[in-house]
Write a protein that holds these residues in place. Structure first.
Motif, mmCIF file in Angstrom:
data_model
loop_
_atom_site.group_PDB
_atom_site.id
_atom_site.type_symbol
_atom_site.label_atom_id
_atom_site.label_comp_id
_atom_site.label_asym_id
_atom_site.label_seq_id
_atom_site.Cartn_x
_atom_site.Cartn_y
_atom_site.Cartn_z
ATOM 1 N N SER A 215 2.864 1.482 29.298
ATOM 2 C CA SER A 215 4.010 1.031 28.413
ATOM 3 C C SER A 215 3.485 1.335 27.155
ATOM 4 O O SER A 215 2.351 1.435 26.583
ATOM 5 C CB SER A 215 4.129 -0.380 28.675
ATOM 6 O OG SER A 215 3.122 -0.987 28.263
ATOM 7 N N GLY A 248 9.218 3.871 35.543
ATOM 8 C CA GLY A 248 10.439 3.294 35.991
ATOM 9 C C GLY A 248 10.175 2.859 37.768
ATOM 10 O O GLY A 248 9.284 2.961 38.036
ATOM 11 N N CYS A 380 1.825 -2.342 32.905
ATOM 12 C CA CYS A 380 3.388 -2.229 32.660
ATOM 13 C C CYS A 380 3.785 -3.143 33.660
ATOM 14 O O CYS A 380 4.713 -3.725 33.210
ATOM 15 C CB CYS A 380 3.805 -0.849 33.362
ATOM 16 S SG CYS A 380 5.731 -0.540 33.475
ATOM 17 N N LEU A 385 10.567 -5.261 37.182
ATOM 18 C CA LEU A 385 11.831 -4.189 37.257
ATOM 19 C C LEU A 385 12.436 -4.402 38.550
ATOM 20 O O LEU A 385 13.479 -4.249 38.501
ATOM 21 C CB LEU A 385 11.121 -2.858 37.022
ATOM 22 C CG LEU A 385 10.169 -2.448 35.914
ATOM 23 C CD1 LEU A 385 9.602 -1.099 35.834
ATOM 24 C CD2 LEU A 385 10.738 -2.898 34.369
ATOM 25 N N ARG A 389 16.427 -5.479 38.788
ATOM 26 C CA ARG A 389 17.397 -4.703 39.669
ATOM 27 C C ARG A 389 18.160 -5.669 40.562
ATOM 28 O O ARG A 389 19.242 -5.252 41.137
ATOM 29 C CB ARG A 389 16.422 -3.436 40.283
ATOM 30 C CG ARG A 389 17.329 -2.774 41.104
ATOM 31 C CD ARG A 389 17.799 -1.346 40.385
ATOM 32 N NE ARG A 389 18.253 -0.490 41.319
ATOM 33 C CZ ARG A 389 19.477 0.210 41.377
ATOM 34 N NH1 ARG A 389 20.157 -0.119 40.268
ATOM 35 N NH2 ARG A 389 19.744 0.998 42.338
ATOM 36 N N THR A 405 9.682 -4.644 28.716
ATOM 37 C CA THR A 405 10.799 -4.639 29.566
ATOM 38 C C THR A 405 11.909 -5.793 30.098
ATOM 39 O O THR A 405 12.776 -5.748 30.315
ATOM 40 C CB THR A 405 10.231 -4.238 31.255
ATOM 41 O OG1 THR A 405 9.089 -4.880 31.547
ATOM 42 C CG2 THR A 405 9.694 -2.860 30.972
ATOM 43 N N SER A 456 19.803 -3.754 33.273
ATOM 44 C CA SER A 456 18.661 -3.030 32.379
ATOM 45 C C SER A 456 18.275 -1.711 33.203
ATOM 46 O O SER A 456 18.295 -1.592 34.271
ATOM 47 C CB SER A 456 17.345 -3.888 32.508
ATOM 48 O OG SER A 456 17.647 -5.282 32.858
ATOM 49 N N LYS A 457 18.317 -0.809 32.301
ATOM 50 C CA LYS A 457 17.812 0.657 32.820
ATOM 51 C C LYS A 457 16.626 0.564 32.939
ATOM 52 O O LYS A 457 15.592 0.715 32.081
ATOM 53 C CB LYS A 457 18.150 1.445 31.738
ATOM 54 C CG LYS A 457 19.820 1.907 31.545
ATOM 55 C CD LYS A 457 20.165 3.291 31.758
ATOM 56 C CE LYS A 457 21.677 3.241 31.852
ATOM 57 N NZ LYS A 457 22.179 2.585 32.986
ATOM 58 N N THR A 458 16.110 0.649 34.316
ATOM 59 C CA THR A 458 14.641 0.852 34.571
ATOM 60 C C THR A 458 14.265 1.943 35.507
ATOM 61 O O THR A 458 13.171 1.986 36.233
ATOM 62 C CB THR A 458 14.390 -0.519 35.222
ATOM 63 O OG1 THR A 458 15.170 -0.841 36.292
ATOM 64 C CG2 THR A 458 14.390 -1.812 34.245
#
Ligand code: GLC
Length: 477
Positions: A215, A248, A380, A385, A389, A405, A456-458
């Motif tokens: 990160s 990701g 990270c 994440l 999602r 994030t 969120s774009k992860t």
């Protein structure tokens, strides 16, 4: 570009931590960007038979380890479109466990040397070898060392990614000539010397063409003494080639709309169905069935780094709230005992799954409302994440990748994707959990927050482009 990607673990073959998730999903994303990427792993005994049976042996060679010659068998198979190699040596890797042996230094020296040489035996010339954590860090050194006597290595560049600075691979200096087979020229403060010992991870920092962390924020943090794990000095020295690229997750594997491991599929337009997952899980875990009660969860290794002492400190107070609490994971005995104790004391409120089960993990992400992750440090973090999602709102400490994030909820604009607290303080954490619980009671606002989190774009899309850019920048030099 030709990229050889190597790590000590990768999903679905072998996993102890987040590194395996990254090594199992990032190469696929990289491949879909039109790169020829191949993954190399050790051939562990615990790799499942069904994979072993589809492997084929394509080459063998020997590496020099000091005065010995050690065998390398090259097995291969394609997995989800990516060619994987498994380097086989029964003496080093035909063991029940993965790490924790007296000769780990020698095992991963063997592996790193073999990875460096592999291309010559399989007719694959990498432009970049991408290495991860201390286990494969020596590849960075070997590429430079072998280039001194073999022009094949001249134009191979290396990238080293740090997933966790705490684990460095520190060994006795006698290994240098005897096992590593390199000269004293590497054993100095600007090389791999670390308080009279050898530090593999330091070798990755010093000898790579570029190094990264998982990160942006962690890349800044490790330059400080507090997070630097005694390597902040050498990191600052090489900061010109350091960058942070956030991890990701695999959007196919973690997709509430299609996930076969959860009770009821849902997506942005059918978030209401998320509640059916809660009922399903309550039934399964023997908790009172109530779709309205807020469920707070943790899916984590039960170790200090994950902030469990904060949880211990306020757990009784937390139990005063009308909530259910679910935890899944293994780790330190004292934390396992703690959750065992609380689940006996509050059987109507607490479920403690002191084991790990991938399928149940998915079920928990889908069923719960709030995901707690109060890490002391976090390079990270992947769970937050996944939680987002699945529309589960993270309450996290604002540190490392968690800071990058999770966007703190803003009461005025209703923007944000979770709740964050700054100081490593149990009551600051409890306060944020209570804030989240208060907002949970406001249906409209909470649903809006769920949607923000789910949007969120992860995935790997942006990050894999950043890696490609990094590769290109060093290959050109
Ligand atoms: C390590 C780190 C974690 C990170 C993962 C993958 O497990 O502790 O924060 O997400 O590696 O990079």
């Amino acid at each position: 570009m030709n990229i050889l990607y190597t790590a000590s673990e990768a999903v679905p073959f072998i996993k102890t931590g987040g590194l395996a998730d990254v090594a199992g999903s990032y190469p696929r994303a990289l491949k879909s960007n039109n790169n020829d990427v191949r993954v190399v792993l050790p051939m562990y005994k615990s790799i499942k038979n069904k994979y072993f049976e589809s492997m084929e042996k394509i080459a063998e060679f020997h590496v020099d380890l000091g005065w010995r010659k050690q065998y390398v068998g090259v097995m291969t198979m394609e997995y989800e479109g990516v060619i994987h190699y498994f380097l086989d040596n029964e003496y080093y890797f035909d063991r029940d466990g993965i790490y924790g042996y007296f000769d780990d230094g020698e095992r991963f020296t063997w592996f790193s040397k073999a990875v460096t040489l592999l291309g010559k035996f399989i007719d694959f010339k990498p432009d970049v070898i991408h290495t991860n954590d201390w286990h494969t860090a020596l590849v960075n050194l070997y590429v430079k060392d072998f280039a001194l006597g073999d022009s094949w290595f001249d134009d191979i560049k290396t990238v080293f990614t740090i997933h966790n600075l705490k684990y460095q691979g520190v060994f006795d200096p006698e290994m240098l000539g005897d096992i590593m087979g390199v000269s004293e020229n590497y054993f100095h403060e600007d090389g791999i010397k670390f308080y009279n010992q050898i530090n593999f991870l330091k070798g990755g920092i010093v000898y790579s063409d570029a190094f990264t962390t998982v990160s942006e924020n962690y890349a800044q943090e490790i330059k400080t003494q507090y997070f630097g794990e005694q390597l902040d000095g050498i990191i600052r020295k090489h900061e010109g080639k350091l960058s942070g690229i956030v991890n990701g997750i695999d959007y196919e594997e973690f997709n509430p709309g299609k996930d076969k491991n959860i009770f009821k599929n849902y997506d942005l337009r059918s978030v209401k169905r998320k509640k059916e997952n809660k009922i399903g899980l309550q039934k399964k875990f023997g908790l009172p069935e109530d779709s309205d009660i807020p469920m707070v969860s943790m899916v984590t290794r039960l170790v200090d780094m994950k902030g469990l002492d904060l949880v211990a400190h306020i757990f009784e107070e937390l139990m005063q709230e009308d909530i259910q609490f679910v935890v899944l994971g293994t780790g330190d005995k004292r934390y396992e005992d703690m959750f065992k104790y609380f689940s006996h004391k509050y059987p109507q409120k607490v479920y403690a799954g002191l084991y790990f089960n991938e399928q149940e993990a998915h079920g928990i992400y889908a069923a719960s409302d709030i995901f707690l992750m109060p890490s002391k440090f976090e390079p990270c973090g992947i769970s937050q994440l996944i939680a987002m999602r699945y529309g589960t709102i993270p309450v996290v400490r604002s540190v490392g990748g968690l800071k990058d994030t999770v966007i703190p909820y803003n009461y005025e604009t209703e923007e944000g994707t979770g709740f964050t607290f700054e100081n490593y303080n149990a009551h600051d954490m409890l306060f944020k959990i209570k804030e989240a619980l208060a907002l949970y009671n406001d249906n409209a606002k909470w649903n809006n927050l769920i949607k923000k989190a789910m949007k969120s774009k992860t995935d790997w899309n942006e990050s894999s482009k950043k890696y490609v850019k990094l590769y290109k920048s060093i290959v050109k030099k």
